[in-house]
Design a protein around this motif. Structure first.
Motif, PDB file in Angstrom:
ATOM      1  N   TYR A 333       0.862  -1.184   0.000  1.00  0.00           N
ATOM      2  CA  TYR A 333       0.000   0.000   0.000  1.00  0.00           C
ATOM      3  C   TYR A 333       0.901   1.237   0.000  1.00  0.00           C
ATOM      4  O   TYR A 333       1.927   1.268   0.685  1.00  0.00           O
ATOM      5  CB  TYR A 333      -0.894   0.014   1.227  1.00  0.00           C
ATOM      6  N   TYR A 334       0.481   2.263  -0.740  1.00  0.00           N
ATOM      7  CA  TYR A 334       1.319   3.465  -0.808  1.00  0.00           C
ATOM      8  C   TYR A 334       0.462   4.722  -0.834  1.00  0.00           C
ATOM      9  O   TYR A 334      -0.710   4.701  -1.231  1.00  0.00           O
ATOM     10  CB  TYR A 334       2.244   3.424  -2.024  1.00  0.00           C
ATOM     11  N   GLN A 335       1.077   5.825  -0.385  1.00  0.00           N
ATOM     12  CA  GLN A 335       0.460   7.144  -0.501  1.00  0.00           C
ATOM     13  C   GLN A 335       0.890   7.774  -1.825  1.00  0.00           C
ATOM     14  O   GLN A 335       2.084   7.829  -2.130  1.00  0.00           O
ATOM     15  CB  GLN A 335       0.887   8.045   0.654  1.00  0.00           C
ATOM     16  N   HIS A 336      -0.074   8.244  -2.574  1.00  0.00           N
ATOM     17  CA  HIS A 336       0.173   8.899  -3.860  1.00  0.00           C
ATOM     18  C   HIS A 336       0.027  10.400  -3.639  1.00  0.00           C
ATOM     19  O   HIS A 336      -1.021  10.868  -3.191  1.00  0.00           O
ATOM     20  CB  HIS A 336      -0.840   8.403  -4.886  1.00  0.00           C
ATOM     21  N   ILE A 337       1.063  11.161  -3.935  1.00  0.00           N
ATOM     22  CA  ILE A 337       1.125  12.576  -3.545  1.00  0.00           C
ATOM     23  C   ILE A 337       1.654  13.419  -4.691  1.00  0.00           C
ATOM     24  O   ILE A 337       2.550  13.002  -5.425  1.00  0.00           O
ATOM     25  CB  ILE A 337       2.032  12.755  -2.309  1.00  0.00           C
ATOM     26  N   LYS A 338       1.115  14.631  -4.844  1.00  0.00           N
ATOM     27  CA  LYS A 338       1.700  15.651  -5.723  1.00  0.00           C
ATOM     28  C   LYS A 338       2.252  16.752  -4.834  1.00  0.00           C
ATOM     29  O   LYS A 338       1.526  17.433  -4.120  1.00  0.00           O
ATOM     30  CB  LYS A 338       0.651  16.228  -6.670  1.00  0.00           C
ATOM     31  N   SER A 339       3.565  16.900  -4.847  1.00  0.00           N
ATOM     32  CA  SER A 339       4.233  17.909  -4.040  1.00  0.00           C
ATOM     33  C   SER A 339       4.472  19.162  -4.873  1.00  0.00           C
ATOM     34  O   SER A 339       4.693  19.088  -6.084  1.00  0.00           O
ATOM     35  CB  SER A 339       5.573  17.364  -3.530  1.00  0.00           C
ATOM     36  N   SER A 340       4.421  20.322  -4.212  1.00  0.00           N
ATOM     37  CA  SER A 340       4.707  21.597  -4.871  1.00  0.00           C
ATOM     38  C   SER A 340       5.411  22.502  -3.875  1.00  0.00           C
ATOM     39  O   SER A 340       5.394  22.228  -2.667  1.00  0.00           O
ATOM     40  CB  SER A 340       3.421  22.261  -5.359  1.00  0.00           C
ATOM     41  N   PRO A 341       6.041  23.599  -4.318  1.00  0.00           N
ATOM     42  CA  PRO A 341       6.709  24.499  -3.372  1.00  0.00           C
ATOM     43  C   PRO A 341       5.778  25.068  -2.308  1.00  0.00           C
ATOM     44  O   PRO A 341       6.225  25.459  -1.232  1.00  0.00           O
ATOM     45  CB  PRO A 341       7.259  25.604  -4.286  1.00  0.00           C
ATOM     46  N   SER A 342       4.474  25.110  -2.573  1.00  0.00           N
ATOM     47  CA  SER A 342       3.527  25.674  -1.619  1.00  0.00           C
ATOM     48  C   SER A 342       2.907  24.622  -0.709  1.00  0.00           C
ATOM     49  O   SER A 342       2.137  24.949   0.187  1.00  0.00           O
ATOM     50  CB  SER A 342       2.410  26.414  -2.369  1.00  0.00           C
ATOM     51  N   GLY A 343       3.223  23.337  -0.930  1.00  0.00           N
ATOM     52  CA  GLY A 343       2.663  22.291  -0.092  1.00  0.00           C
ATOM     53  C   GLY A 343       2.475  21.001  -0.856  1.00  0.00           C
ATOM     54  O   GLY A 343       2.934  20.856  -1.990  1.00  0.00           O
ATOM     55  N   ALA A 344       1.789  20.060  -0.251  1.00  0.00           N
ATOM     56  CA  ALA A 344       1.583  18.750  -0.860  1.00  0.00           C
ATOM     57  C   ALA A 344       0.096  18.434  -0.924  1.00  0.00           C
ATOM     58  O   ALA A 344      -0.667  18.797  -0.033  1.00  0.00           O
ATOM     59  CB  ALA A 344       2.312  17.670  -0.067  1.00  0.00           C
TER      60      ALA A 344
END
Length: 603
Positions: A333-344
């Motif tokens: 199982y995994y967390q799918h994330i989009k990170s950006s300079p302003s947060g995730a």
């Protein structure tokens, strides 16, 4: 104070601290913050209001409590005026008697006085400015007032029953000699605790002995063959696949660059080790010597990450626990994330499949759970996988969690998941009950104890605590402090490794990420080896109401008798709470165990 109270045997303790600087005990018409019990809407009234807020909360919880201590460290402001110093003994006697009545302090409760001293500060001011530094009095006069306040405090301690005193004069001071140094503050806390605990028959309920007889940091979990000094990983879950261990990591950093995108990092990597040599990690690497991405990104995400010029702007897949569906295959199982300079931004929870010998998984479902329902595996037992989804409380320093379950052989089918609603398992995910404790937790089933075991920590803390329960959804025992991580600012990301437990189950294997104090090491993963005490009553005998200890507990077995926790702390359902006050420059109240206990539903 709290740590020393714990060391000396206190468990269910609340400290209510009400304090303000520059506040005299005498009535002062020039301030709205004196401690005199005859003043209106000032500090003593503030203390009573805070106490009422606290006790209303405890009463609503059905919790029994006693007020067993009052710590009073104050008096410097009364040294500064002749009439204040002269009235100090009378005012302190009034405070002691009024507080005992207003807070219904127990017969054995101690009122502890911190015997103040401004002599060092007066000497510093005299050396800098002469008597001008002590205006409107001479420095000799202020020393007389100081001695008068100290004598008044000593006289109350000597003559009022249930009152004792701790002298602060020998403690080192800082700045202009008025305030205690940080080391002295810690020492004062210890002395205050000892003044109550070593002079009072506490009449505490018998405490259970800890189930832990020893704990040690085991091994650093890393591959020394890949840039050992610049190679950093977090995460650290594992699963047995055939005759090997698969170690799974989150963010991984190194000095070489990836052959496919020129970056110095991956969001997930993996390594293998022989089952009989589990810390001897190895893994395939690319042409540049960099490890491969364990949880593959799709084509669009790979290209986005390759084009990104900001390390914070990327797609991420962080692995959690893996679940065996056969001896040689598991689902991660995994967390799918989009990170950006302003947060995730969370994109949800996915699952991937991995087999023996592989360090690159195959994606199966990127969106098993949506972004607002991030259920991840916690523990597998008797063919059932239990998952948890946690939310922050107490400014996100702690967490409360909901619990889900699914048969292991149906984990890829979202419709087969059930959620604990506080009374039963329910297919409606929105019915999930958030009550179980969390924060950095790792959980496993212990055959040795016949219970579930959970390790956890608070945010930004090096403290490791343990709880036990008959069911993954709880109720859980109180947290027993068992360890402080060594050489670490804080600990995080705990994982359980049941495949590394001792054969008799007496030694449990966990791991955690240590935020290193060494500036050259950002974070590292270490094993924790926990040795359980011998001769533990696992709570499954007839005297405790029987029970099977099976994973789903009372609602499946018909056993409705709550069994006592196995940790060293007594739960609220067993005893009450003891309160201590700290007031003045420092007011404390402690709540100790009530012998009658309190009512709490099994839920």
């Amino acid at each position: 104070l709290a740590r020393k109270l714990y060391e000396l045997g206190r468990r269910r303790v609340i400290i209510l601290k009400v304090t303000a600087g520059g506040t005299p005990l005498a009535q002062d018409p020039n301030t709205t913050a004196d401690w005199n019990v005859h003043s209106t809407n000032e500090m003593y009234k503030r203390l009573k209001d805070r106490y009422k807020t606290l006790t209303d909360f405890l009463d609503n919880q059905g919790t029994k409590y006693n007020v067993d201590g009052f710590y009073w460290v104050q008096g410097e402001s009364d040294v500064n005026k002749e009439d204040f110093a002269a009235a100090y003994e009378t005012n302190l006697r009034d405070l002691v008697s009024t507080a005992r009545t207003d807070f219904s302090m127990s017969d054995t409760a101690k009122f502890v006085i911190g015997k103040i001293s401004t002599a060092t500060s007066i000497g510093v001011h005299h050396s800098l400015q002469g008597d001008a530094g002590c205006a409107p009095y001479t420095c000799a006069q202020l020393l007389t007032f100081n001695d008068e306040v100290r004598a008044a405090q000593q006289a109350v301690a000597d003559s009022v029953p249930g009152t004792t005193i701790v002298d602060t004069a020998p403690l080192a001071r800082t700045g202009l000699g008025l305030h205690l140094s940080n080391v002295s503050q810690l020492e004062l806390g210890k002395e205050l605790a000892e003044s109550t605990e070593l002079t009072t028959d506490k009449k505490l309920p018998v405490q259970k002995e800890s189930i832990v007889s020893g704990i040690e940091e085991w091994n650093r979990i890393y591959n020394p063959n890949i840039q050992p000094e610049a190679f950093h990983r977090d995460g650290g879950s594992s699963v047995r696949l055939g005759n090997s261990i698969l170690w799974m990591f989150g963010d991984t950093f190194y000095s070489v660059v990836n052959a496919d995108n020129g970056k110095h990092a991956r969001s997930s990597t993996a390594a293998t080790a022989p089952i009989n040599d589990p810390f001897n990690l190895s893994e395939p690497v690319d042409a540049n010597g960099a490890p491969y991405q364990f949880l593959p990104l799709n084509d669009e995400e790979r290209q986005y990450n390759a084009d990104s010029t900001n390390a914070a702007d990327r797609y991420i897949k962080w692995p959690g626990n893996a679940v065996n569906t056969s001896p040689t295959e598991a689902y991660v199982y995994y967390q799918h994330i989009k990170s950006s300079p302003s947060g995730a931004t969370n994109l949800g929870v996915g699952i991937a499949r991995v087999s023996e010998g592989q360090t690159v998984a195959t994606d199966v479902n990127e969106s098993l759970f949506p972004p607002d329902q991030l259920y991840l595996p916690a523990v597998t037992h008797n063919g059932t996988l239990y998952l948890r989804y946690c939310q922050g409380v107490h400014l996100n320093f702690d967490q409360i969690c909901a619990t889900a379950k699914v048969p292991v052989d149906q984990l890829t089918d979202r419709s087969k998941y059930l959620f604990w609603d506080g009374d039963s398992w329910n297919p409606n995910i929105d019915s999930a009950d958030f009550e179980a404790p969390g924060r950095g937790f790792a959980m496993m089933w212990s055959d040795y104890l016949g219970k579930y075991v959970m390790l956890s920590t608070r945010a930004f803390s090096g403290s490791v605590t343990m709880r036990t329960a008959d069911r993954p959804q709880g109720p859980w025992s109180d947290a027993e402090h068992i360890y402080n991580t060594l050489g670490s600012k804080y600990s995080a990301i705990f994982y359980a490794h049941p495949e590394l437990n001792s054969s008799d189950g007496n030694i449990l294997a966990f791991s955690f990420v240590k935020e290193e104090t060494d500036q050259n090491m950002a974070s590292s993963i270490y094993g924790l080896r926990i040795t359980l005490a011998d001769g533990i009553d696992n709570g499954l005998n007839a005297d405790n109401g029987g029970g099977t200890g099976v994973d789903d507990g009372p609602e499946d077995t018909g056993d409705t008798t709550p069994r006592p926790p196995l940790t060293g702390l007594i739960g609220r359902a067993v005893v009450g709470v003891s309160m201590m006050f700290a007031a003045g420059a420092f007011l404390a109240s402690a709540v100790y165990g009530n012998r009658e206990g309190s009512k709490k539903s099994e839920k």
